[in-house]
Write a protein that holds these residues in place. Structure first.
Motif, PDB file in Angstrom:
ATOM      1  N   ARG A  59       0.837  -1.200   0.000  1.00  0.00           N
ATOM      2  CA  ARG A  59       0.000   0.000   0.000  1.00  0.00           C
ATOM      3  C   ARG A  59       0.874   1.253   0.000  1.00  0.00           C
ATOM      4  O   ARG A  59       0.514   2.274  -0.579  1.00  0.00           O
ATOM      5  CB  ARG A  59      -0.967  -0.017   1.180  1.00  0.00           C
ATOM      6  N   ILE A  60       2.049   1.160   0.647  1.00  0.00           N
ATOM      7  CA  ILE A  60       3.015   2.272   0.596  1.00  0.00           C
ATOM      8  C   ILE A  60       3.525   2.431  -0.841  1.00  0.00           C
ATOM      9  O   ILE A  60       3.579   3.538  -1.382  1.00  0.00           O
ATOM     10  CB  ILE A  60       4.201   2.017   1.556  1.00  0.00           C
ATOM     11  N   THR A  61       3.883   1.317  -1.456  1.00  0.00           N
ATOM     12  CA  THR A  61       4.338   1.362  -2.850  1.00  0.00           C
ATOM     13  C   THR A  61       3.294   2.034  -3.734  1.00  0.00           C
ATOM     14  O   THR A  61       3.604   2.937  -4.510  1.00  0.00           O
ATOM     15  CB  THR A  61       4.592  -0.068  -3.373  1.00  0.00           C
ATOM     16  N   GLN A  62       2.037   1.607  -3.605  1.00  0.00           N
ATOM     17  CA  GLN A  62       0.981   2.159  -4.445  1.00  0.00           C
ATOM     18  C   GLN A  62       0.768   3.646  -4.160  1.00  0.00           C
ATOM     19  O   GLN A  62       0.517   4.434  -5.074  1.00  0.00           O
ATOM     20  CB  GLN A  62      -0.327   1.367  -4.236  1.00  0.00           C
ATOM     21  N   LEU A  63       0.881   4.023  -2.885  1.00  0.00           N
ATOM     22  CA  LEU A  63       0.718   5.436  -2.518  1.00  0.00           C
ATOM     23  C   LEU A  63       1.801   6.286  -3.170  1.00  0.00           C
ATOM     24  O   LEU A  63       1.541   7.373  -3.706  1.00  0.00           O
ATOM     25  CB  LEU A  63       0.777   5.577  -0.990  1.00  0.00           C
ATOM     26  N   LYS A  64       3.032   5.779  -3.163  1.00  0.00           N
ATOM     27  CA  LYS A  64       4.132   6.534  -3.774  1.00  0.00           C
ATOM     28  C   LYS A  64       3.995   6.580  -5.294  1.00  0.00           C
ATOM     29  O   LYS A  64       4.223   7.623  -5.914  1.00  0.00           O
ATOM     30  CB  LYS A  64       5.476   5.931  -3.350  1.00  0.00           C
ATOM     31  N   ILE A  65       3.616   5.457  -5.887  1.00  0.00           N
ATOM     32  CA  ILE A  65       3.410   5.447  -7.340  1.00  0.00           C
ATOM     33  C   ILE A  65       2.336   6.462  -7.719  1.00  0.00           C
ATOM     34  O   ILE A  65       2.457   7.177  -8.717  1.00  0.00           O
ATOM     35  CB  ILE A  65       3.043   4.025  -7.826  1.00  0.00           C
ATOM     36  N   ALA A  66       1.318   6.564  -6.884  1.00  0.00           N
ATOM     37  CA  ALA A  66       0.208   7.468  -7.199  1.00  0.00           C
ATOM     38  C   ALA A  66       0.582   8.940  -6.999  1.00  0.00           C
ATOM     39  O   ALA A  66       0.045   9.817  -7.664  1.00  0.00           O
ATOM     40  CB  ALA A  66      -1.003   7.129  -6.340  1.00  0.00           C
ATOM     41  N   SER A  67       1.548   9.221  -6.107  1.00  0.00           N
ATOM     42  CA  SER A  67       1.789  10.616  -5.743  1.00  0.00           C
ATOM     43  C   SER A  67       3.111  11.181  -6.233  1.00  0.00           C
ATOM     44  O   SER A  67       3.249  12.401  -6.347  1.00  0.00           O
ATOM     45  CB  SER A  67       1.690  10.769  -4.222  1.00  0.00           C
ATOM     46  N   ASN A  68       4.082  10.340  -6.547  1.00  0.00           N
ATOM     47  CA  ASN A  68       5.377  10.852  -7.005  1.00  0.00           C
ATOM     48  C   ASN A  68       5.399  10.937  -8.533  1.00  0.00           C
ATOM     49  O   ASN A  68       5.279   9.915  -9.207  1.00  0.00           O
ATOM     50  CB  ASN A  68       6.504   9.945  -6.506  1.00  0.00           C
TER      51      ASN A  68
ATOM     52  N   ALA B 220       7.293   8.463 -10.716  1.00  0.00           N
ATOM     53  CA  ALA B 220       6.891   7.057 -10.758  1.00  0.00           C
ATOM     54  C   ALA B 220       5.685   6.868 -11.674  1.00  0.00           C
ATOM     55  O   ALA B 220       5.036   5.830 -11.645  1.00  0.00           O
ATOM     56  CB  ALA B 220       6.580   6.563  -9.347  1.00  0.00           C
ATOM     57  N   LYS B 221       5.390   7.863 -12.486  1.00  0.00           N
ATOM     58  CA  LYS B 221       4.208   7.805 -13.344  1.00  0.00           C
ATOM     59  C   LYS B 221       4.204   6.565 -14.233  1.00  0.00           C
ATOM     60  O   LYS B 221       3.150   6.031 -14.568  1.00  0.00           O
ATOM     61  CB  LYS B 221       4.127   9.079 -14.206  1.00  0.00           C
ATOM     62  N   GLY B 222       5.391   6.085 -14.582  1.00  0.00           N
ATOM     63  CA  GLY B 222       5.492   4.920 -15.448  1.00  0.00           C
ATOM     64  C   GLY B 222       4.880   3.657 -14.866  1.00  0.00           C
ATOM     65  O   GLY B 222       4.619   2.700 -15.590  1.00  0.00           O
ATOM     66  N   PHE B 223       4.654   3.644 -13.550  1.00  0.00           N
ATOM     67  CA  PHE B 223       4.124   2.441 -12.913  1.00  0.00           C
ATOM     68  C   PHE B 223       2.641   2.557 -12.607  1.00  0.00           C
ATOM     69  O   PHE B 223       2.054   1.661 -12.021  1.00  0.00           O
ATOM     70  CB  PHE B 223       4.899   2.145 -11.631  1.00  0.00           C
ATOM     71  N   ARG B 224       2.051   3.694 -12.980  1.00  0.00           N
ATOM     72  CA  ARG B 224       0.630   3.883 -12.679  1.00  0.00           C
ATOM     73  C   ARG B 224      -0.229   3.080 -13.640  1.00  0.00           C
ATOM     74  O   ARG B 224       0.100   2.958 -14.808  1.00  0.00           O
ATOM     75  CB  ARG B 224       0.261   5.366 -12.798  1.00  0.00           C
ATOM     76  N   ASP B 225      -1.339   2.540 -13.137  1.00  0.00           N
ATOM     77  CA  ASP B 225      -2.256   1.863 -14.046  1.00  0.00           C
ATOM     78  C   ASP B 225      -3.642   2.492 -14.016  1.00  0.00           C
ATOM     79  O   ASP B 225      -4.562   1.992 -14.631  1.00  0.00           O
ATOM     80  CB  ASP B 225      -2.321   0.360 -13.770  1.00  0.00           C
ATOM     81  N   CYS B 226      -3.758   3.605 -13.273  1.00  0.00           N
ATOM     82  CA  CYS B 226      -4.991   4.378 -13.385  1.00  0.00           C
ATOM     83  C   CYS B 226      -4.700   5.819 -12.971  1.00  0.00           C
ATOM     84  O   CYS B 226      -3.651   6.123 -12.394  1.00  0.00           O
ATOM     85  CB  CYS B 226      -6.121   3.792 -12.531  1.00  0.00           C
TER      86      CYS B 226
END
Lengths: 171, 171
Positions: free
Chosen positions: B148-157, B160-166
């Motif tokens: 959930r930390i990983t997903q939070l960082k992917i969503a906010s940094n 890390a946009k390359g790892f977003r899926d929505c």
DNA sequence: CCCTTTTCACCTAGGTGGTAAGAT
DNA sequence: ATCTTACCACCTAGGTGAAAAGGG
């Protein structure tokens, strides 16, 4: 856009403990406007006086972003004005240096000693020194007027690597 | 690597004309080393005390790169420590903040008034102030221990946009 | 099994001249 | 014919977590 090549200086003789501001400005070399004349081909064109200079607003000044800093700091390595940007937009509000295209300019380098005395304004005259290197004169343009200048910049500016067709070392 | 999210402060009450240095450091929250325990799956793991803290070298300090600057400058917008970098490399020579992985830390924010008096050392004690925000405590890691930390960082940094899926707005 | 290190594709952020269209 | 503007592909420079390999 950035001025390229970048103006760089090596500094000696400052008081290592005192604060200094470093800045640059640009003065017209003459009051002429130039224009291009193509003789046989684009690669063999030359400059021609095209009349009197366009009116210019009072020149802006670019402070080196590390200013103010101690003499020791300025002297310990080459000082590079690579953040300095030029524009022909008279309405620019990014603090860039405004120049008239097709006019000749002389870059100037100024060193200002930050006088710690309360009445430092009185000594303003003796607290700065200006340096002019005539070999840095140039004509401002919106597009290069000479293929050899273009090739020289492509060969030497790392951001133009995409346009190279051979190793710049072989050039 | 950069600390993310970035520590940011809004400052009030400085003398607009005086110089200040702004800096951060990190102190251990306790003298414990933590370890991970996976219960059912990676997404539902939790922290466990794993023993006494590893020895730590004296903590480094990170000066905000705009230091020193006038109070007016610091107060006119949010101050962001986005250049601050963390490492677990004890031999680091980039000036990064060295932390022990799997240990808990409390970031601290310090404001130092640059005293213009000649004998300013005498007043060092009264010329700085430290601010601690307990909600900024964290556990240092070399890899995220919680999806959930990983997903939070992917969503906010943004990096890390390359790892977003929505779209992070839908998150 | 838990943690660390290294490398990587994929981003952000921004500096190049080319190019085509537009202005004078 | 000459010069300017806006947009573009292609770079530099550097910040992401993923993944695989390695250490204890």
């Amino acid at each position: 856009r950035r001025m390229f090549p970048t103006f760089q200086v090596k500094i000696f003789g400052m008081d290592p403990m005192a604060d200094y501001m470093l800045l640059m400005d640009f003065v017209p070399v003459d009051d002429k406007r130039y224009r291009q004349v193509t003789l046989y081909a684009f690669h063999s064109s030359s400059w021609l006086v095209a009349g009197k200079a366009d009116p210019a607003t009072p020149g802006r000044v670019h402070y080196h972003p590390d200013s103010p800093a101690k003499g020791a700091q300025w002297m310990k390595q080459i000082v590079s004005f690579d953040k300095l940007k030029l524009t022909n937009n008279l309405l620019d509000d990014n603090g860039h240096i405004i120049l008239n295209s097709m006019h000749r300019y002389q870059p100037r380098f100024h060193v200002v000693y930050v006088d710690p005395r309360k009445d430092s304004e009185k000594y303003a005259e003796e607290n700065f020194k200006t340096f002019v290197f005539e070999e840095t004169r140039f004509t401002a343009v919106t597009a290069y007027q000479n293929h050899r200048i273009t090739q020289l910049k492509i060969a030497s500016n790392p951001f133009a690597k995409g346009f190279r067709d051979c190793d710049p070392e072989d050039w």
